[in-house]
Design a protein around this motif. Structure first.
Motif, short mmCIF file in Angstrom:
data_model
loop_
_atom_site.label_atom_id
_atom_site.label_comp_id
_atom_site.label_asym_id
_atom_site.label_seq_id
_atom_site.Cartn_x
_atom_site.Cartn_y
_atom_site.Cartn_z
N MET A 266 1.21 -1.10 -0.09
CA MET A 266 -0.13 0.42 0.51
C MET A 266 0.65 1.26 0.25
O MET A 266 0.74 1.96 -0.98
N ARG A 267 1.75 1.46 1.22
CA ARG A 267 2.51 2.41 0.73
C ARG A 267 3.59 2.76 0.13
O ARG A 267 3.49 3.82 -1.02
N ARG A 268 3.46 1.71 -0.80
CA ARG A 268 4.88 1.33 -1.94
C ARG A 268 4.57 1.76 -3.20
O ARG A 268 4.91 2.67 -4.21
N ARG A 269 3.17 1.48 -3.98
CA ARG A 269 1.58 2.38 -4.20
C ARG A 269 1.92 4.02 -4.46
O ARG A 269 1.81 4.18 -5.24
N ASN A 270 1.78 4.31 -2.40
CA ASN A 270 1.83 5.68 -2.92
C ASN A 270 2.92 6.57 -2.47
O ASN A 270 2.07 8.02 -2.51
N VAL A 271 3.66 6.17 -2.08
CA VAL A 271 4.81 6.84 -1.63
C VAL A 271 5.26 7.83 -2.79
O VAL A 271 5.63 7.40 -4.36
N VAL A 272 5.61 9.04 -2.78
CA VAL A 272 6.99 9.95 -3.98
C VAL A 272 7.31 8.90 -3.64
O VAL A 272 7.71 8.80 -3.32
N LYS A 273 8.07 9.45 -5.09
CA LYS A 273 9.37 8.82 -5.94
C LYS A 273 10.16 9.69 -6.50
O LYS A 273 9.44 11.07 -6.38
N PRO A 274 11.53 10.10 -6.34
CA PRO A 274 11.91 11.07 -7.16
C PRO A 274 11.04 12.11 -8.01
O PRO A 274 10.82 11.08 -9.22
#
Ligand code: FES
Ligand code: FES
Length: 909
Positions: free
Chosen positions: A542-550
């Motif tokens: 769930m977090r991988r899907r939604n956290v900001v990425k560079p």
């Protein structure tokens, strides 16, 4: 009375009623510290005929005919006792204020006691380390490394002050003698809200030894904030040094200056103070409701109080997208209200300081502060003094955690020194620390969140009500920060924030490690888990899907995106992977009865590496005649390890070893400005300034060496304390001599303005068991992964994480300042407050992401505050996993958990 201290005979007689702790300190044994004066912390531990005792509890006359050993006498011939060496090898300390007492307890342990450290160390509290480095010392582990010249950065080098710390010789605020010292005690308000109608000083001035009594009539009428920020406009001007209105129980009313502490205390008791009682309000929701008593009726928006009539210090409202519509169309939604409590920093060294006028008319303040330069600035403004007439400095500080980013003693000390012309001392008691300094802001946070069927966040909304207490120090910045990275770490097209911070008639809140994020994360990270559960997605995915990425903007609707925050490096993905793998790894199964429910939970945090709106550091490095270096930095050392890291940076840049760098720090008389040691800036900002200065000096050394040797500078490099040009070598000592002969000093200055900023990341995982019959919580596994960029000092950084987790566990599980219906704190003592002891703190597995920050010094990022942030949230998620109940209020004390457990699982025998 005759007795022995550290093998030497003494025949002094203590004063009537004097305890052994103060008696020993008066005899110059400064290794004997005060953390509580109540037998609860162990900072004052000495050996009495070889047995450890809390010297604050022992009447001094009981030493008659006995042998006392303090830390100063533990080893003979100036050497180190094996236990002192063990603490050095393991670096079993951070601020070091507990260390003398801890070592003395440890040396007295027999084999049986060593097998049961939970019991054996229960009388010694360490607020910094999380105890694991102390356990390492007892296990004989070596955590430090030795390195060659130029290889210091990135290695586990020991703290430069270590040898002094383990000997009890590192000077803290009061570890000095000053001739003719007067003592200050503060009379404090017994009322939560009242107007002082008169103060009769007559009886107080009649107390033998009392020199003067200062009240609001003697104090400047200029308003200020006790909070210290580079930009003063971040806090409201709502505080007077001595006010005619008191707004919380414990507020200063008068200062009594006397020849002894006892006389000053008696003088306080003899003051006849009349009050007109005013209506009080303690609950922030009631405080902002119409008709509530107004706490600062005269304050205005010019003084940065947003709405004084409604007791609102600051507020933030913003939205992008359309949260309501997004929630209505979401496949999963969650709404919940979470509350956090009032907790105290509980640094083992209380606030205090010394002030005196030197012969040149300079007002000198030696205090326990994280911000000497900003304190000097405030004093010059409040007292209308020229900057060169005020010097503020600190020696080693016994823990801070943000609580010393305030001016709680220096102002009144300055006034007392100026009025009396004599040196003065003010050392707060542990009770004063609880009732009259600052705390974490209690918050009520309502979160609404939605996600589509694939787990993509659709909406995120925070409604926050924060309680700043009677004064607004840090009120707005903590609120804004709490509503910042907690949601800007998630990509989501619709976000909304409504946040208010209110005055109440309670002890003021202030800066505290994490600065608002632990409170808001508690709600946000719960919402992420609840959405994941509804959608059947793992909390990690769930977090991988939604956290900001560079490349993603980091957006919070209150101010959208900060324009100077970048991904100098990005290790959040690694942190999630590291924690997931570690939590899945086989661990020994706990042998638990069926009454115990087991669950796992995680939470994450992103934190800007520097606070917004400016943080300045100026650093100077000079080559000395003997080829060593003199490094001057302004930031303070209070256990955060910056004095180690700064020397590592210089040693690496100048191809030398850390022992050849002398450090001068935290002194306004020491040259360049430094905003201070807060906001996790010691490594990132002062470190950048230090790197900047060191690299400039490296260039100068090469240029000078090339000229001296008639070589092309392009062929020059620095190596092993020498400049090498064209294969020829000139030692730094020779370079210094040559420069001096030409009338030159080889030196450089560096500067950092705290921008651009980067972001650091942490992920915390817990496995725990909760007893459904009692509500007792047992931590079975604790893992934290940190993205600190290139880790400047792995051992120290691990200690910051272990200490942050331990401190946060206390706040999540049991620490709580309890305020009664009349606004009085009923547990202002360690004994009733419950700080984590050795037995309470599980070992946390600390893992580091492998990143290199392009904005930080030599690739490093900050890691002081953020380890604290995700702990309560991860525990809440683990409790929900174990029980199926979402507990929404910290601390997770058994009596709070029990009713809901009983409701769900019924009575358990
Ligand atoms: S100062 Fe003696 S136990 Fe705390
Ligand atoms: S090192 Fe133990 S209290 Fe700071």
């Amino acid at each position: 009375m005759s007795f022995e201290i550290n093998g030497k005979a003494f025949s002094q007689t203590p004063r009537a009623g004097q305890c052994l702790r103060t008696f020993l300190r008066e005899l110059g044994q400064f290794g004997v510290k005060k953390g509580c004066d109540a037998g609860d912390c162990g900072a004052c531990t000495v050996l009495l005929d070889g047995e450890p005792v809390h010297s604050c509890l022992i009447p001094a006359f009981r030493a008659d005919g006995h042998a006392v050993t303090t830390i100063e006498g533990l080893a003979s011939d100036g050497g180190l006792h094996p236990m002192q060496q063990a603490f050095l090898d393991a670096q079993g300390f951070q601020c070091g204020f507990c260390t003398a007492g801890m070592i003395l307890t440890c040396v007295s342990l027999n084999q049986a006691q060593r097998q049961d450290l939970d019991a054996a160390l229960k009388g010694n509290i360490c607020r910094c380390t999380g105890y694991r480095a102390i356990e390492d010392a007892l296990d004989g582990k070596t955590n430090i490394e030795e390195v060659e010249a130029g290889e210091a950065f990135g290695r586990s080098l020991p703290a430069p002050a270590g040898p002094l710390v383990v000997r009890g010789a590192a000077p803290y605020t009061f570890d000095t003698e000053i001739e003719g010292l007067l003592h200050v005690k503060l009379a404090r308000s017994p009322h939560p809200h009242a107007r002082i109608t008169s103060i009769d000083k007559t009886a107080a001035l009649g107390v033998p030894g009392v020199v003067t009594v200062l009240t609001s009539e003697d104090a400047p009428g200029r308003l200020y904030s006790t909070a210290r920020h580079e930009k003063a406009w971040m806090d409201p001007d709502d505080t007077l040094m001595l006010d005619e209105v008191v707004r919380f129980i414990g507020q200063r009313v008068a200062a009594v200056v006397a020849k002894s502490e006892a006389a000053a205390e008696e003088g306080c008791r003899k003051l006849k103070i009349d009050y007109e009682i005013l209506p009080a309000v303690f609950d922030p929701a009631q405080a902002i409701a119409p008709g509530a008593p107004v706490i600062h009726p005269d304050r205005t928006t010019e003084q940065r109080v947003a709405n004084a009539a409604r007791n609102i210090v600051a507020e933030a409202h913003g939205e992008f997208g359309d949260v309501a519509t997004a929630l209505a169309g979401s496949a999963a939604t969650f709404e919940g209200t979470f509350t956090t409590q009032r907790v105290q920093h509980a640094a083992l060294e209380t606030h205090g300081g010394l002030a005196w006028l030197s012969e040149d008319g300079v007002l000198n303040i030696r205090s326990s502060t994280q911000v000497p330069f900003l304190t000097r600035r405030a004093l010059t403004e409040i007292l209308n003094l020229a900057p060169d007439k005020v010097r503020v400095f600190c020696e080693r500080v016994g823990g801070g955690f943000g609580g010393k980013q305030e001016m709680f003693v220096e102002d009144i000390l300055a006034l007392c020194a100026l009025k009396t012309g004599r040196p003065v001392k003010l050392e707060l008691t542990r009770e004063e620390q609880f009732i009259a300094t600052s705390t974490r802001h209690p918050m009520r946070v309502t979160v609404k969140a939605g996600a589509d069927k694939d787990g993509n966040l659709t909406a995120l909304q925070l409604d926050v009500l924060s309680n700043t207490g009677a004064y607004g120090n840090h009120a707005g910045p903590v609120l804004f920060h709490g509503c910042g990275e907690s949601i800007s770490v998630y990509r989501c097209p619709n976000k909304k924030v409504d946040a208010v911070v209110a005055y109440t008639n309670t002890v003021p809140a202030g800066a505290f490690r994490g600065y608002g994020l632990p409170q808001t994360l508690f709600a946000v990270e719960a919402a992420i888990d609840e959405l994941a559960k509804q959608l059947g997605i793992s909390p990690y995915d769930m977090r991988r899907r939604n956290v900001v990425k560079p490349g993603d903007p980091m957006l919070s609707p209150q101010g959208y995106g900060a324009t100077d925050v970048f991904y100098g490096s990005y290790g959040l993905d690694q942190c999630l992977d590291l924690v997931e793998r570690a939590m899945q790894a086989e661990t020994q199964k706990a042998d638990l009865s069926p009454d115990w429910l087991v669950g796992e939970g995680i939470a994450l945090t992103m934190m800007d590496t520097v606070p917004p709106d400016g943080h300045i550091a100026d650093t100077t490095i000079a080559l000395c005649d003997d080829g060593t270096f003199d490094l001057a930095v302004g930031t303070a050392e209070f256990g955060n390890g910056t004095s180690t890291v700064h020397r590592q940076i210089v040693a690496s840049a100048l191809a030398t070893t850390v022992d050849r760098i002398r450090l001068r720090q935290s002194d306004t008389a020491n040259g360049g400005h430094d905003t201070g040691a807060y906001g996790s800036t010691g490594t990132f900002v002062a470190g950048r300034a230090t790197q900047n200065a060191a690299e400039k000096l490296a260039g100068e050394l090469k240029t000078f060496a090339a000229a001296a040797m008639g070589a092309d500078v392009a062929t020059c490099k620095l190596e092993n304390d020498s400049a090498v040009c064209d294969g020829r070598r000139l030692s730094y000592a020779a370079l210094a001599t040559s420069a001096r002969q030409q009338g030159m000093t080889l030196a450089a200055t560096g500067n950092s303005g705290g921008t651009p900023r980067s972001v650091a990341f942490n992920v915390q995982g817990f496995r725990l068991a909760v007893n459904k019959g009692t509500g007792q919580v047992m931590i079975l596994k604790s893992v934290q992964a940190a993205d600190a960029g290139r880790v400047a000092n792995p051992m120290q950084c691990r200690g910051q994480v272990e200490g942050g987790v331990a401190q946060s566990l206390g706040a999540a599980l049991y620490e709580e300042m309890i305020i009664d219906d009349g606004g009085r704190i009923i547990n202002p003592r360690f004994r009733d407050y419950h700080l984590p002891q050795f037995a309470d703190v599980p070992r946390t597995e600390v893992l580091f992401a492998d990143t290199y920050d392009t904005l930080g010094p030599m690739g490093a990022k900050s890691m002081s505050e953020s380890p604290y942030n995700p702990v309560a949230a991860a525990l809440g998620n683990a409790l929900a996993d174990a029980t199926g109940i979402r507990f929404t209020s910290v601390p997770f004390k058994p009596d709070r958990l029990f009713p809901l457990l009983k409701e769900k699982f019924g009575e358990t025998p």
